[in-house]
Design a protein around this motif. Structure first.
Motif, PDB file in Angstrom:
ATOM      1  N   LEU A 150      28.584  29.581  12.057  1.00 28.79           N
ATOM      2  CA  LEU A 150      29.701  28.716  12.439  1.00 28.79           C
ATOM      3  C   LEU A 150      29.648  27.354  11.758  1.00 28.79           C
ATOM      4  O   LEU A 150      30.652  26.890  11.189  1.00 28.79           O
ATOM      5  CB  LEU A 150      29.740  28.547  13.964  1.00 28.79           C
ATOM      6  CG  LEU A 150      30.933  27.747  14.506  1.00 28.79           C
ATOM      7  CD1 LEU A 150      32.261  28.408  14.133  1.00 28.79           C
ATOM      8  CD2 LEU A 150      30.836  27.583  16.023  1.00 28.79           C
ATOM      9  N   LEU A 151      28.493  26.704  11.801  1.00 30.31           N
ATOM     10  CA  LEU A 151      28.406  25.364  11.197  1.00 30.31           C
ATOM     11  C   LEU A 151      28.669  25.433   9.690  1.00 30.31           C
ATOM     12  O   LEU A 151      29.451  24.640   9.143  1.00 30.31           O
ATOM     13  CB  LEU A 151      27.027  24.752  11.482  1.00 30.31           C
ATOM     14  CG  LEU A 151      26.765  23.393  10.817  1.00 30.31           C
ATOM     15  CD1 LEU A 151      27.793  22.355  11.252  1.00 30.31           C
ATOM     16  CD2 LEU A 151      25.339  22.913  11.134  1.00 30.31           C
ATOM     17  N   ALA A 152      28.035  26.380   9.033  1.00 31.51           N
ATOM     18  CA  ALA A 152      28.219  26.524   7.585  1.00 31.51           C
ATOM     19  C   ALA A 152      29.688  26.784   7.248  1.00 31.51           C
ATOM     20  O   ALA A 152      30.236  26.210   6.292  1.00 31.51           O
ATOM     21  CB  ALA A 152      27.349  27.668   7.054  1.00 31.51           C
ATOM     22  N   ALA A 153      30.338  27.629   8.049  1.00 33.90           N
ATOM     23  CA  ALA A 153      31.738  27.961   7.781  1.00 33.90           C
ATOM     24  C   ALA A 153      32.631  26.740   7.976  1.00 33.90           C
ATOM     25  O   ALA A 153      33.551  26.500   7.191  1.00 33.90           O
ATOM     26  CB  ALA A 153      32.185  29.112   8.689  1.00 33.90           C
ATOM     27  N   ARG A 154      32.345  25.963   9.020  1.00 38.50           N
ATOM     28  CA  ARG A 154      33.164  24.759   9.237  1.00 38.50           C
ATOM     29  C   ARG A 154      32.975  23.758   8.103  1.00 38.50           C
ATOM     30  O   ARG A 154      33.950  23.155   7.625  1.00 38.50           O
ATOM     31  CB  ARG A 154      32.813  24.121  10.588  1.00 38.50           C
ATOM     32  CG  ARG A 154      33.411  24.887  11.757  1.00 38.50           C
ATOM     33  CD  ARG A 154      33.085  24.215  13.082  1.00 38.50           C
ATOM     34  NE  ARG A 154      33.734  24.918  14.184  1.00 38.50           N
ATOM     35  CZ  ARG A 154      33.379  24.793  15.461  1.00 38.50           C
ATOM     36  NH1 ARG A 154      32.375  23.975  15.807  1.00 38.50           N
ATOM     37  NH2 ARG A 154      34.021  25.465  16.402  1.00 38.50           N
ATOM     38  N   VAL A 155      31.744  23.576   7.671  1.00 32.92           N
ATOM     39  CA  VAL A 155      31.507  22.664   6.540  1.00 32.92           C
ATOM     40  C   VAL A 155      32.269  23.161   5.309  1.00 32.92           C
ATOM     41  O   VAL A 155      32.957  22.395   4.625  1.00 32.92           O
ATOM     42  CB  VAL A 155      29.996  22.536   6.243  1.00 32.92           C
ATOM     43  CG1 VAL A 155      29.776  21.821   4.911  1.00 32.92           C
ATOM     44  CG2 VAL A 155      29.281  21.797   7.378  1.00 32.92           C
ATOM     45  N   ALA A 156      32.183  24.458   5.040  1.00 33.69           N
ATOM     46  CA  ALA A 156      32.806  25.009   3.825  1.00 33.69           C
ATOM     47  C   ALA A 156      34.322  24.939   3.894  1.00 33.69           C
ATOM     48  O   ALA A 156      34.985  24.704   2.876  1.00 33.69           O
ATOM     49  CB  ALA A 156      32.344  26.455   3.606  1.00 33.69           C
ATOM     50  N   VAL A 157      34.888  25.142   5.074  1.00 32.21           N
ATOM     51  CA  VAL A 157      36.350  25.030   5.206  1.00 32.21           C
ATOM     52  C   VAL A 157      36.772  23.566   5.094  1.00 32.21           C
ATOM     53  O   VAL A 157      37.769  23.245   4.428  1.00 32.21           O
ATOM     54  CB  VAL A 157      36.824  25.662   6.534  1.00 32.21           C
ATOM     55  CG1 VAL A 157      38.265  25.270   6.839  1.00 32.21           C
ATOM     56  CG2 VAL A 157      36.706  27.175   6.464  1.00 32.21           C
ATOM     57  N   GLY A 158      35.988  22.684   5.709  1.00 25.41           N
ATOM     58  CA  GLY A 158      36.306  21.256   5.609  1.00 25.41           C
ATOM     59  C   GLY A 158      36.269  20.758   4.175  1.00 25.41           C
ATOM     60  O   GLY A 158      37.010  19.845   3.793  1.00 25.41           O
ATOM     61  N   ALA A 159      35.434  21.381   3.362  1.00 28.57           N
ATOM     62  CA  ALA A 159      35.242  20.936   1.977  1.00 28.57           C
ATOM     63  C   ALA A 159      35.897  21.877   0.977  1.00 28.57           C
ATOM     64  O   ALA A 159      35.536  21.892  -0.203  1.00 28.57           O
ATOM     65  CB  ALA A 159      33.744  20.824   1.684  1.00 28.57           C
ATOM     66  N   GLU A 206      38.587  18.475  14.827  1.00 27.07           N
ATOM     67  CA  GLU A 206      39.435  19.543  15.394  1.00 27.07           C
ATOM     68  C   GLU A 206      40.276  20.208  14.309  1.00 27.07           C
ATOM     69  O   GLU A 206      40.549  21.409  14.371  1.00 27.07           O
ATOM     70  CB  GLU A 206      40.354  18.972  16.482  1.00 27.07           C
ATOM     71  CG  GLU A 206      39.652  18.667  17.807  1.00 27.07           C
ATOM     72  CD  GLU A 206      38.916  19.871  18.399  1.00 27.07           C
ATOM     73  OE1 GLU A 206      39.458  21.002  18.353  1.00 27.07           O
ATOM     74  OE2 GLU A 206      37.774  19.693  18.882  1.00 27.07           O
ATOM     75  N   ASP A 207      40.706  19.427  13.313  1.00 24.79           N
ATOM     76  CA  ASP A 207      41.518  20.012  12.239  1.00 24.79           C
ATOM     77  C   ASP A 207      40.719  21.050  11.455  1.00 24.79           C
ATOM     78  O   ASP A 207      41.265  22.070  11.022  1.00 24.79           O
ATOM     79  CB  ASP A 207      42.046  18.904  11.306  1.00 24.79           C
ATOM     80  CG  ASP A 207      40.923  18.073  10.688  1.00 24.79           C
ATOM     81  OD1 ASP A 207      39.866  17.892  11.352  1.00 24.79           O
ATOM     82  OD2 ASP A 207      41.090  17.593   9.545  1.00 24.79           O
TER      83      ASP A 207
END
Lengths: 204, 204
Positions: free
Chosen positions: B90-99, B150-151
């Motif tokens: 989850l954390l890795a995916a959020r970082v990758a989507v954010g970036a 949240e975005d």
């Protein structure tokens, strides 16, 4: 020549392109492909599946039908969706196991796959199996009668059990002489490459 | 350049070799690979699976581990079995989507996969993700903080939903600009070949 076991179920969609491809691919690699039909339903049952996972998981099923369309189009061969799916391959499997030492047995298997997936015929119909035997140059009446023997029924169960012992959980599956399992039509080349690099015959 | 969507889950075993291979394979084909992490667990849940099918079906799981050993050995890259499996991505995916608009984002994804499958690190650990960001040349503290927005959480859910609309049911999956889905590390070349032959850009 070294032998690659080709475990398949006559109802299995991806076994169709594999059956069409394997004799030539194996020959190019200096390998003989043994056509070993199994009853995949028995293996599925052990995993808790009462029918093909392509029926149980419709999203996966939709992908499979589209993928088969693409694969067969790229090969330039016809493809029709069997109805019902999966087809009952019991009679074909018994005939093929009964005739496993006959030189025309792989040809018979290919003819059954063509009836099923190129022409949409129902392969539990003895007339369809009879036509496949005739096309393979075999005595249809003899081999259909042979398929009803208790020894043949036992042999098919033994083949399915042996596939299970090799870890087979789907079809097509390829097992090398040193026991390596490769699952899926698109892994045929990997199985042959494994044999080229790992087989004891490599040093010849 | 035409773009191939590479949908993956950071916990997915076959996504590891795909992530290592895709940038070079795509570049050779004149294609850009977009790294699009999703939460495969949400897609599995829709199919009634509460964990990886490799855990639910141990026979299939045993094959997968052996197959990954062979695939990574043939690529000459390390492979360790994550514990626990699957890892929480989850954390890795959020970082990758954010970036996802950053030029180093694919490199970050590859670094996460290496931490997980080459070194056996736990990728839910912010220190591991921080190290992967640093290795990719990014400001680790900034992008980890960004991942909590949240975005970004919404964007990851939207990516997972979009994968579902494309028919994705497993990872890695590749989706071409004309919407063709190819599933599995070993179908990357088929996806690129499809783009070469079918893309509207073929006539340039």
């Amino acid at each position: 020549m070294p032998t690659l076991s080709f475990f398949f179920d006559f109802g299995s969609t991806y076994s169709y392109p594999a059956a069409l491809r394997i004799r030539e691919a194996a020959a190019r690699a200096g390998v003989v492909a043994r056509f070993r039909p199994i009853m995949l339903g028995a293996i599925f049952k052990a995993q808790g599946w009462v029918t093909s996972p392509f029926n149980l998981y419709p999203v996966k099923g939709r992908y499979m039908w589209r993928d088969l369309e693409r694969i067969t189009a790229a090969m330039g061969v016809p493809f029709v969706r069997p109805d019902p799916f999966p087809q009952n391959g019991l009679l074909a499997a018994r005939v093929a196991v009964g005739a496993r030492d006959e030189p025309w047995q792989p040809r018979f298997c290919v003819e059954v796959f063509k009836a099923e997936f190129a022409r949409g015929e129902e392969i539990i119909d003895p007339a369809v199996i009879s036509a496949a035997l005739t096309a393979a140059g075999a005595d249809a009446a003899h081999w259909i009668a042979r398929a009803a023997g208790e020894d043949v029924k036992d042999a098919l169960r033994a083949e399915t059990d042996e596939a299970g012992r090799h870890g087979v959980f789907g079809a097509p599956s390829f097992v090398t002489p040193d026991g390596e399992l490769f699952w899926g039509n698109d892994r045929l080349e990997a199985a042959l490459a494994w044999m080229a690099h790992r087989s004891p015959r490599r040093s010849r």
